[in-house]
Motif scaffolding. Structure first.
Motif, PDB file in Angstrom:
ATOM      1  N   HIS A   1       0.808  -1.226   0.000  1.00 44.57           N
ATOM      2  CA  HIS A   1       0.000   0.000   0.000  1.00 44.57           C
ATOM      3  C   HIS A   1       0.834   1.265   0.000  1.00 44.57           C
ATOM      4  O   HIS A   1       0.324   2.368   0.145  1.00 44.57           O
ATOM      5  N   ARG A   2       2.126   1.086  -0.090  1.00 43.18           N
ATOM      6  CA  ARG A   2       3.062   2.229  -0.109  1.00 43.18           C
ATOM      7  C   ARG A   2       2.791   3.170   1.072  1.00 43.18           C
ATOM      8  O   ARG A   2       2.643   4.389   0.922  1.00 43.18           O
ATOM      9  N   GLN A   3       2.757   2.582   2.226  1.00 39.96           N
ATOM     10  CA  GLN A   3       2.410   3.297   3.449  1.00 39.96           C
ATOM     11  C   GLN A   3       3.470   4.351   3.806  1.00 39.96           C
ATOM     12  O   GLN A   3       4.673   4.083   3.749  1.00 39.96           O
ATOM     13  N   VAL A   4       2.992   5.545   4.146  1.00 34.44           N
ATOM     14  CA  VAL A   4       3.914   6.628   4.530  1.00 34.44           C
ATOM     15  C   VAL A   4       3.624   7.185   5.920  1.00 34.44           C
ATOM     16  O   VAL A   4       4.393   7.987   6.443  1.00 34.44           O
ATOM     17  N   ASP A   5       2.484   6.767   6.523  1.00 36.28           N
ATOM     18  CA  ASP A   5       2.143   7.303   7.845  1.00 36.28           C
ATOM     19  C   ASP A   5       1.629   6.187   8.745  1.00 36.28           C
ATOM     20  O   ASP A   5       1.227   5.133   8.256  1.00 36.28           O
ATOM     21  N   ASP A   6       1.669   6.433  10.037  1.00 32.94           N
ATOM     22  CA  ASP A   6       1.246   5.397  10.988  1.00 32.94           C
ATOM     23  C   ASP A   6       0.777   6.075  12.276  1.00 32.94           C
ATOM     24  O   ASP A   6       1.018   7.266  12.478  1.00 32.94           O
ATOM     25  N   TYR A   7       0.143   5.268  13.160  1.00 31.42           N
ATOM     26  CA  TYR A   7      -0.342   5.799  14.442  1.00 31.42           C
ATOM     27  C   TYR A   7       0.826   6.251  15.301  1.00 31.42           C
ATOM     28  O   TYR A   7       1.922   5.705  15.198  1.00 31.42           O
TER      29      TYR A   7
ATOM     30  N   GLY B   1      -4.574  11.237  15.155  1.00 32.19           N
ATOM     31  CA  GLY B   1      -3.739  11.769  14.083  1.00 32.19           C
ATOM     32  C   GLY B   1      -2.569  10.868  13.754  1.00 32.19           C
ATOM     33  O   GLY B   1      -1.945  10.278  14.633  1.00 32.19           O
ATOM     34  N   MET B   2      -2.296  10.779  12.468  1.00 30.63           N
ATOM     35  CA  MET B   2      -1.206   9.939  11.979  1.00 30.63           C
ATOM     36  C   MET B   2       0.084  10.747  11.927  1.00 30.63           C
ATOM     37  O   MET B   2       0.069  11.972  11.845  1.00 30.63           O
ATOM     38  N   VAL B   3       1.185  10.022  11.933  1.00 31.38           N
ATOM     39  CA  VAL B   3       2.506  10.653  11.868  1.00 31.38           C
ATOM     40  C   VAL B   3       3.234  10.105  10.644  1.00 31.38           C
ATOM     41  O   VAL B   3       3.165   8.909  10.357  1.00 31.38           O
ATOM     42  N   MET B   4       3.923  10.972   9.919  1.00 34.72           N
ATOM     43  CA  MET B   4       4.687  10.504   8.759  1.00 34.72           C
ATOM     44  C   MET B   4       5.889   9.693   9.244  1.00 34.72           C
ATOM     45  O   MET B   4       6.653  10.147  10.096  1.00 34.72           O
ATOM     46  N   MET B   5       6.019   8.492   8.686  1.00 35.01           N
ATOM     47  CA  MET B   5       6.997   7.514   9.173  1.00 35.01           C
ATOM     48  C   MET B   5       8.432   7.901   8.835  1.00 35.01           C
ATOM     49  O   MET B   5       8.702   8.533   7.816  1.00 35.01           O
ATOM     50  N   VAL B   6       9.337   7.424   9.686  1.00 36.42           N
ATOM     51  CA  VAL B   6      10.749   7.760   9.522  1.00 36.42           C
ATOM     52  C   VAL B   6      11.366   7.104   8.273  1.00 36.42           C
ATOM     53  O   VAL B   6      12.161   7.734   7.564  1.00 36.42           O
TER      54      VAL B   6
END
Ligand code: ADE
Length: 225
Positions: free
Chosen positions: A46-52, A59-64
């Motif tokens: 899913h080409r994930q770029v954010d997570d809890y 609100g989600m946080v953009m992943m490292v």
């Protein structure tokens, strides 16, 4: 100058640079703006770029990881004078910052979304954090566009004599004076006589006085500085 921008909404960053002065700056080869879709560095199917966020909270946080991979891939190709994160808790943008950044060769902007970006990106890569004002936007893209415009127009050769940045508000610490164009009278509303007088010195003095009065009235804080 080259400006790379990392964004999850690259579509927002097309139109601002396709018109007028920013367009001309790019056509003349004075400015190159390249937008990178963070999604291309997203994780998994899913080409994930954010997570809890850890610790809970809305609100989600953009992943490292996607951000780190994207930044490091870009750093292979060039070294950046500044890596700038657009964020409401950054230093408030003013003309002096735009002037300073306009002397750079390569800049990298990171646009945040959701709750923000993983703090480790800020600690490990970001060298400058800029806010465009004390209000919150939905994402950093519009702020990035503002910053590109404020810098791009200062690059030598971008503006001609007519539009010279030297006469902008703020450039001499004062707001710009009022301006008028034809007709000299409309519905009985007249252009100040001095501007039609042809006396360069009188016009210059009038403009300076108007600038000073305007600044006193609207932005007395600028005169304190
Ligand atoms: N992102 C969200 N709000 C912002 C602001 N005021 N300045 C810069 N980036 C932002």
């Amino acid at each position: 100058m080259r400006i790379d921008i990392i964004s999850v909404l690259p579509e927002l960053l097309v139109s601002p640079f396709e018109h007028s002065i920013m367009k001309r700056a790019q056509q003349k080869g004075l400015l190159e703006v390249v937008v990178h879709n963070l999604r291309d560095y997203g994780l998994g199917k899913h080409r994930q770029v954010d997570d809890y966020q850890y610790g809970g909270g809305a609100g989600m946080v953009m992943m490292v990881e996607p951000l780190s991979n994207c930044i490091e891939q870009l750093q292979v190709q060039r070294s950046y004078d500044e890596i700038i994160f657009l964020t409401p808790d950054g230093k408030t943008l003013h003309q002096g910052i735009a002037n300073q950044l306009s002397l750079s060769k390569n800049l990298l902007f990171i646009c945040g979304h959701y709750k923000g970006i993983d703090e480790r990106i800020r600690e490990q890569y970001v060298t400058m954090e800029i806010s465009i004002g004390d209000f919150v936007l939905s994402g950093g893209e519009l702020a990035a566009a503002v910053l590109v415009d404020s810098i791009g127009r200062l690059l030598p050769g971008v503006l001609n004599d007519e539009t010279s940045a030297l006469f902008d508000s703020f450039q001499d610490g004062l707001l710009a004076p009022p301006v008028y164009t034809r007709p000299s009278e409309f519905k009985g509303w007249k252009v100040p006589d001095v501007l039609l007088s042809g006396h360069d010195k009188a016009i210059e003095d009038w403009r300076y006085e108007q600038s000073l009065n305007r600044t006193k009235e609207r932005r007395p804080d600028l005169l304190q500085k």
